[in-house]
Enzyme design. Sequence first.
Site, mmCIF file in Angstrom:
data_model
loop_
_atom_site.group_PDB
_atom_site.id
_atom_site.type_symbol
_atom_site.label_atom_id
_atom_site.label_comp_id
_atom_site.label_asym_id
_atom_site.label_seq_id
_atom_site.Cartn_x
_atom_site.Cartn_y
_atom_site.Cartn_z
ATOM 1 N N SER A 195 0.945 -1.223 -0.119
ATOM 2 C CA SER A 195 0.049 0.054 0.062
ATOM 3 C C SER A 195 0.885 1.457 0.462
ATOM 4 O O SER A 195 1.972 1.267 0.819
ATOM 5 C CB SER A 195 -0.621 -0.225 1.237
ATOM 6 O OG SER A 195 -0.153 -0.692 2.627
ATOM 7 N N GLU A 198 0.918 5.383 1.042
ATOM 8 C CA GLU A 198 0.364 6.459 2.195
ATOM 9 C C GLU A 198 0.158 7.978 1.191
ATOM 10 O O GLU A 198 1.588 8.262 1.125
ATOM 11 C CB GLU A 198 0.788 6.103 2.991
ATOM 12 C CG GLU A 198 0.424 8.040 3.627
ATOM 13 C CD GLU A 198 0.319 7.270 5.822
ATOM 14 O OE1 GLU A 198 0.987 6.417 6.431
ATOM 15 O OE2 GLU A 198 0.506 8.212 6.010
ATOM 16 N N ASP A 230 -1.930 13.674 16.588
ATOM 17 C CA ASP A 230 -1.934 14.168 17.416
ATOM 18 C C ASP A 230 -2.104 15.358 16.825
ATOM 19 O O ASP A 230 -1.606 15.586 16.165
ATOM 20 C CB ASP A 230 -0.576 14.310 17.825
ATOM 21 C CG ASP A 230 0.585 12.893 17.557
ATOM 22 O OD1 ASP A 230 0.284 12.070 19.117
ATOM 23 O OD2 ASP A 230 1.596 12.316 16.790
ATOM 24 N N PHE A 290 12.425 14.007 12.493
ATOM 25 C CA PHE A 290 10.777 13.983 12.334
ATOM 26 C C PHE A 290 11.636 12.528 12.490
ATOM 27 O O PHE A 290 10.453 11.802 13.891
ATOM 28 C CB PHE A 290 10.630 13.464 10.421
ATOM 29 C CG PHE A 290 9.258 13.266 10.582
ATOM 30 C CD1 PHE A 290 7.856 13.720 11.644
ATOM 31 C CD2 PHE A 290 9.013 12.064 10.218
ATOM 32 C CE1 PHE A 290 6.550 13.194 11.750
ATOM 33 C CE2 PHE A 290 6.688 11.665 9.879
ATOM 34 C CZ PHE A 290 6.302 12.373 10.303
ATOM 35 N N HIS A 335 4.012 -1.358 3.460
ATOM 36 C CA HIS A 335 3.437 -0.042 3.551
ATOM 37 C C HIS A 335 4.150 1.475 3.499
ATOM 38 O O HIS A 335 4.979 1.270 4.157
ATOM 39 C CB HIS A 335 2.760 0.594 4.614
ATOM 40 C CG HIS A 335 1.607 1.778 5.102
ATOM 41 N ND1 HIS A 335 0.339 1.690 3.895
ATOM 42 C CD2 HIS A 335 1.477 3.048 4.981
ATOM 43 C CE1 HIS A 335 -0.343 2.910 4.337
ATOM 44 N NE2 HIS A 335 0.626 3.431 4.658
HETATM 45 P P1 FAD Z 1 -3.101 4.608 20.770
HETATM 46 O O1 FAD Z 1 -2.949 3.597 20.013
HETATM 47 O O2 FAD Z 1 -4.434 5.648 21.109
HETATM 48 O O3 FAD Z 1 -2.666 5.130 21.923
HETATM 49 C C1 FAD Z 1 -1.414 6.112 22.414
HETATM 50 C C2 FAD Z 1 -0.388 6.411 23.685
HETATM 51 O O4 FAD Z 1 -1.430 5.520 24.591
HETATM 52 C C3 FAD Z 1 0.841 4.935 23.489
HETATM 53 O O5 FAD Z 1 1.751 5.306 24.166
HETATM 54 C C4 FAD Z 1 -0.421 3.911 24.337
HETATM 55 O O6 FAD Z 1 0.580 3.280 24.800
HETATM 56 C C5 FAD Z 1 -1.180 4.731 25.070
HETATM 57 N N1 FAD Z 1 -2.322 3.842 25.403
HETATM 58 C C6 FAD Z 1 -3.403 3.250 24.107
HETATM 59 N N2 FAD Z 1 -4.329 3.764 25.197
HETATM 60 C C7 FAD Z 1 -4.910 3.169 26.176
HETATM 61 C C8 FAD Z 1 -5.426 3.857 26.852
HETATM 62 N N3 FAD Z 1 -6.691 2.593 26.451
HETATM 63 N N4 FAD Z 1 -5.324 3.745 29.002
HETATM 64 C C9 FAD Z 1 -4.028 4.613 28.232
HETATM 65 N N5 FAD Z 1 -2.628 4.552 27.563
HETATM 66 C C10 FAD Z 1 -3.122 4.373 26.275
HETATM 67 N N6 FAD Z 1 -1.994 11.417 12.828
HETATM 68 C C11 FAD Z 1 -2.233 11.809 12.478
HETATM 69 O O7 FAD Z 1 -2.394 13.327 13.153
HETATM 70 N N7 FAD Z 1 -2.496 11.865 11.401
HETATM 71 C C12 FAD Z 1 -2.657 10.708 10.583
HETATM 72 O O8 FAD Z 1 -2.892 10.437 9.537
HETATM 73 C C13 FAD Z 1 -1.722 9.463 11.364
HETATM 74 N N8 FAD Z 1 -1.736 8.810 10.561
HETATM 75 C C14 FAD Z 1 -0.727 7.740 11.088
HETATM 76 C C15 FAD Z 1 -0.647 6.152 10.336
HETATM 77 C C16 FAD Z 1 0.465 5.365 11.278
HETATM 78 C C17 FAD Z 1 0.804 3.946 9.751
HETATM 79 C C18 FAD Z 1 0.751 5.422 12.586
HETATM 80 C C19 FAD Z 1 2.118 4.775 12.214
HETATM 81 C C20 FAD Z 1 1.131 6.971 12.746
HETATM 82 C C21 FAD Z 1 -0.392 7.995 12.259
HETATM 83 N N9 FAD Z 1 0.040 8.741 12.726
HETATM 84 C C22 FAD Z 1 -0.812 9.870 12.718
HETATM 85 C C23 FAD Z 1 0.529 9.539 14.343
HETATM 86 C C24 FAD Z 1 -0.620 8.908 15.723
HETATM 87 O O9 FAD Z 1 -1.848 9.310 15.620
HETATM 88 C C25 FAD Z 1 0.505 9.658 16.795
HETATM 89 O O10 FAD Z 1 1.597 8.440 16.982
HETATM 90 C C26 FAD Z 1 -0.316 9.624 17.762
HETATM 91 O O11 FAD Z 1 0.255 9.713 18.483
HETATM 92 C C27 FAD Z 1 -1.079 7.900 18.514
HETATM 93 O O12 FAD Z 1 -1.531 7.526 17.953
HETATM 94 P P2 FAD Z 1 -2.700 5.681 17.736
HETATM 95 O O13 FAD Z 1 -3.395 5.703 16.905
HETATM 96 O O14 FAD Z 1 -0.630 5.059 17.664
HETATM 97 O O15 FAD Z 1 -2.460 5.907 19.699
#
Ligand code: FAD
Length: 281
Positions: A8, A10, A102, A210, A260
């Site tokens: 894929s 992105e 974020d 980054f 990806h």
């Molecule tokens: P989560 O899975 O929610 O985790 C975030 C943090 O919280 C981790 O430290 C985890 O250990 C902790 N955590 C998770 N669940 C819980 C819980 N229930 N209780 C307590 N702590 C918890 N960002 C954007 O803004 N836009 C995008 O389009 C984007 N695309 C991305 C695509 C990919 C493939 C990746 C790898 C990252 C992308 N990001 C994007 C970045 C991402 O949003 C950030 O890394 C963000 O800080 C974490 O997102 P997450 O979904 O992994 O969060």
Amino acid sequence: MSSTRQFSFEFFPTKTDAGHEKLMQTAAHLATYNPNYFSCTYGAGGSTRDRTIDTVKHLNDVIKVSTAPHLSCVGDTKADLRQLLTMYKNSGINRLVALRGDLPSGMGMASGELRYANELVEFVRKETDDHFTIAVAAYPEMHPQARNFEEDLRNFATKVKAGANIAITQYFFNADCYFYFVERVRKLGIEIPIVPGIMPITNYTRLARFSDACGAEMPRWVRKQLEAYGDDTKSIKAFGEQVISEMCERLLQGGAPGLHFYTLNQAEPSLAIWENLKLPR
Ligand code: FAD
């Protein structure tokens, strides 16, 4: 594509019409390689909402490659998210990349109703049942805000068990961290494909900055060599292509279920790796 591996590309939504036009040319070129899907990022808090929607629809409907919008929950209300899900569903979109996101600095912390990606995955499943194939993010080198590796693994497992079908990793430069991560999450009963996210190297300063921010460790031997090339972008690209292609080869040979590519809206750096790996077209 005959293999069951998933490949894929992105993209991010552009700010100008000219940028959009150029992105569609890039995407049309990449489409000829028959990827399994495209994905398009989303600015947490809705900063790119309209541009993400336009880009996703164009890629899906005009370029005709199944496209996954990224969707993040911080800064968006449940009503905002419900509206987006309904619109995507009605537009024939059946994939999503579900993230916490974020928030840009200055927008505060987690002002949305859902705080973590596991809550978003749960919400998407509750609202739309099995309509979407949901991808979530994985961090072989640990999420930068996680308290420790074990807790991050458990949080990842919770997110997957909420209903994710596939995970895409943050990029990394060291295949061993990927293999170790996969081995550890398998022990937690996680069976979904975990696809390595691949960042081609085309530049040193920006990439180093980054990588520091997102917790991707650049090995000293790579960093030093890139540093030494200075402004010689041709050498940076050639070296980067070799390093990343060799890592991808190891990943695929070691059982990675696909790749990806973080294209940064450019076709050539990802395609150079694709060609080196002799991936099917
Ligand atoms: P989560 O899975 O929610 O985790 C975030 C943090 O919280 C981790 O430290 C985890 O250990 C902790 N955590 C998770 N669940 C819980 C819980 N229930 N209780 C307590 N702590 C918890 N960002 C954007 O803004 N836009 C995008 O389009 C984007 N695309 C991305 C695509 C990919 C493939 C990746 C790898 C990252 C992308 N990001 C994007 C970045 C991402 O949003 C950030 O890394 C963000 O800080 C974490 O997102 P997450 O979904 O992994 O969060």
